[in-house]
Each structure stands twice: as C-alpha cells, then as structure tokens.
Design a protein around this motif. Structure first.
Motif, PDB file in Angstrom:
ATOM      1  N   GLY A  42     -26.139  -0.549  44.057  1.00  0.00           N
ATOM      2  CA  GLY A  42     -27.247  -1.491  43.457  1.00  0.00           C
ATOM      3  C   GLY A  42     -28.414  -0.826  43.597  1.00  0.00           C
ATOM      4  O   GLY A  42     -28.686   0.051  44.247  1.00  0.00           O
ATOM      5  N   LYS A  46     -30.985  -3.626  47.305  1.00  0.00           N
ATOM      6  CA  LYS A  46     -29.374  -3.880  47.253  1.00  0.00           C
ATOM      7  C   LYS A  46     -28.570  -2.782  47.211  1.00  0.00           C
ATOM      8  O   LYS A  46     -27.217  -2.973  47.292  1.00  0.00           O
ATOM      9  N   ALA A  47     -29.089  -1.489  47.616  1.00  0.00           N
ATOM     10  CA  ALA A  47     -28.192  -0.528  47.349  1.00  0.00           C
ATOM     11  C   ALA A  47     -27.184  -0.345  48.338  1.00  0.00           C
ATOM     12  O   ALA A  47     -26.034   0.098  48.141  1.00  0.00           O
ATOM     13  N   GLU A  50     -24.567  -3.699  47.424  1.00  0.00           N
ATOM     14  CA  GLU A  50     -24.066  -4.012  46.176  1.00  0.00           C
ATOM     15  C   GLU A  50     -23.333  -2.773  45.507  1.00  0.00           C
ATOM     16  O   GLU A  50     -23.966  -1.708  45.859  1.00  0.00           O
ATOM     17  N   TRP A  52     -22.677  -1.458  41.508  1.00  0.00           N
ATOM     18  CA  TRP A  52     -22.690  -1.931  40.150  1.00  0.00           C
ATOM     19  C   TRP A  52     -21.844  -1.011  39.488  1.00  0.00           C
ATOM     20  O   TRP A  52     -21.857   0.468  39.471  1.00  0.00           O
ATOM     21  N   TRP A  81     -24.370  -9.065  32.394  1.00  0.00           N
ATOM     22  CA  TRP A  81     -24.183  -9.056  33.820  1.00  0.00           C
ATOM     23  C   TRP A  81     -23.160  -9.977  34.479  1.00  0.00           C
ATOM     24  O   TRP A  81     -23.408 -11.305  34.173  1.00  0.00           O
ATOM     25  N   ARG A  83     -20.385 -11.187  37.791  1.00  0.00           N
ATOM     26  CA  ARG A  83     -20.053 -10.888  39.448  1.00  0.00           C
ATOM     27  C   ARG A  83     -18.425 -10.873  39.304  1.00  0.00           C
ATOM     28  O   ARG A  83     -17.708 -11.842  38.868  1.00  0.00           O
ATOM     29  N   LYS A  90     -18.258  -4.969  49.577  1.00  0.00           N
ATOM     30  CA  LYS A  90     -19.754  -4.948  49.081  1.00  0.00           C
ATOM     31  C   LYS A  90     -19.479  -5.882  47.619  1.00  0.00           C
ATOM     32  O   LYS A  90     -18.416  -6.141  46.912  1.00  0.00           O
ATOM     33  N   THR A  92     -19.847  -6.911  44.118  1.00  0.00           N
ATOM     34  CA  THR A  92     -19.772  -6.167  42.815  1.00  0.00           C
ATOM     35  C   THR A  92     -20.182  -6.710  41.534  1.00  0.00           C
ATOM     36  O   THR A  92     -20.148  -8.033  41.306  1.00  0.00           O
ATOM     37  N   ARG A  93     -21.156  -6.107  40.878  1.00  0.00           N
ATOM     38  CA  ARG A  93     -21.421  -6.758  39.597  1.00  0.00           C
ATOM     39  C   ARG A  93     -21.260  -5.703  38.568  1.00  0.00           C
ATOM     40  O   ARG A  93     -21.497  -4.395  38.772  1.00  0.00           O
TER      41      ARG A  93
END
Length: 124
Positions: A42, A46-47, A50, A52, A81, A83, A90, A92-93
């Motif tokens: 992310g 948020k890295a 999350e 992405w 986006w 979820r 983690k 996930t988006r």
C-alpha cells in the motif's frame, strides 16, 4: 516455510518449476476473467499493513448483469477499490477496472462477475 513450499508445489499442479508471483496471486485470488496488472505494498503509511493489487479485464466477452446475455461491445470502464480477504496477514485492496457492456436488450449494464456483486465494496 515448509507449509509455503508445500502450497506452491500443490498449486503448481506438480510442475517441476515453482510458480511465478503472477501465477500465485491469480490462484490465491480466484478473480475469474481478470488478470493482475500490478501488485505491491500500500501507499504512504499503509505500506507495511496493506497489499494493493490492480486487476484488469482479460480480452473476452462479458455477461450482462441484467439478462445474462453475452456482450462484446464495451460501453465504458470505471475503476473501483474493493476490499478482499487478507493475504499473508495483510489487508488486501483490489483496484478493479469494471466494464459496462452495451447490451442489445438492456442497454448499458455492468459486467456480471461471480466473485463480486454489482455494487459490492468487498469480494464475496
């Protein structure tokens, strides 16, 4: 680590070579009709928490969500986006490029997806 290796071996249909990252992500996700364009941590703060994943439609006809008819003509595409279930602990988006098709019966309708309801903000 042993469980991870067993999972890779089982999911690769007993291939001699291990799965690529793209193959593993596709199997874990099960996003029928879509392929992974990009995947990574992310953004911003948020890295660490999350993941992405950007999904783009494969080149194939879609199914009208109104009547179930197969449609080829794309009316428009919109980013949404979504979820998804956590991957490796983690959040996930998914950035999903949703297609609307020009159905000859119903007019413009969103593509029917087995893994995502019409207006959902999370996978089913």
């Amino acid at each position: 680590m042993a469980i991870y290796c067993k999972l890779l071996f089982a999911l690769s249909n007993y291939k001699e070579t291990p799965l690529t990252g793209q193959e593993l992500i596709k199997i874990l996700g099960g996003w029928e009709g879509y392929r992974v364009s990009t995947a990574g941590p992310g953004a911003g703060g948020k890295a660490d928490d999350e993941v992405w994943i950007e999904l783009i439609p494969e080149s194939r006809p879609g199914v009208c969500d109104g009547c179930g008819r197969t449609c080829r003509q794309i009316h428009d595409t919109a980013e949404r986006w979504i979820r998804d279930l956590p991957v490796f602990g983690k959040i996930t988006r998914l950035l999903v490029h949703r297609r609307r098709f020009l159905c000859p019966v119903c007019g413009p309708k969103i593509e029917r997806l087995m893994w995502l309801d019409r207006h959902a903000r999370h996978t089913t």
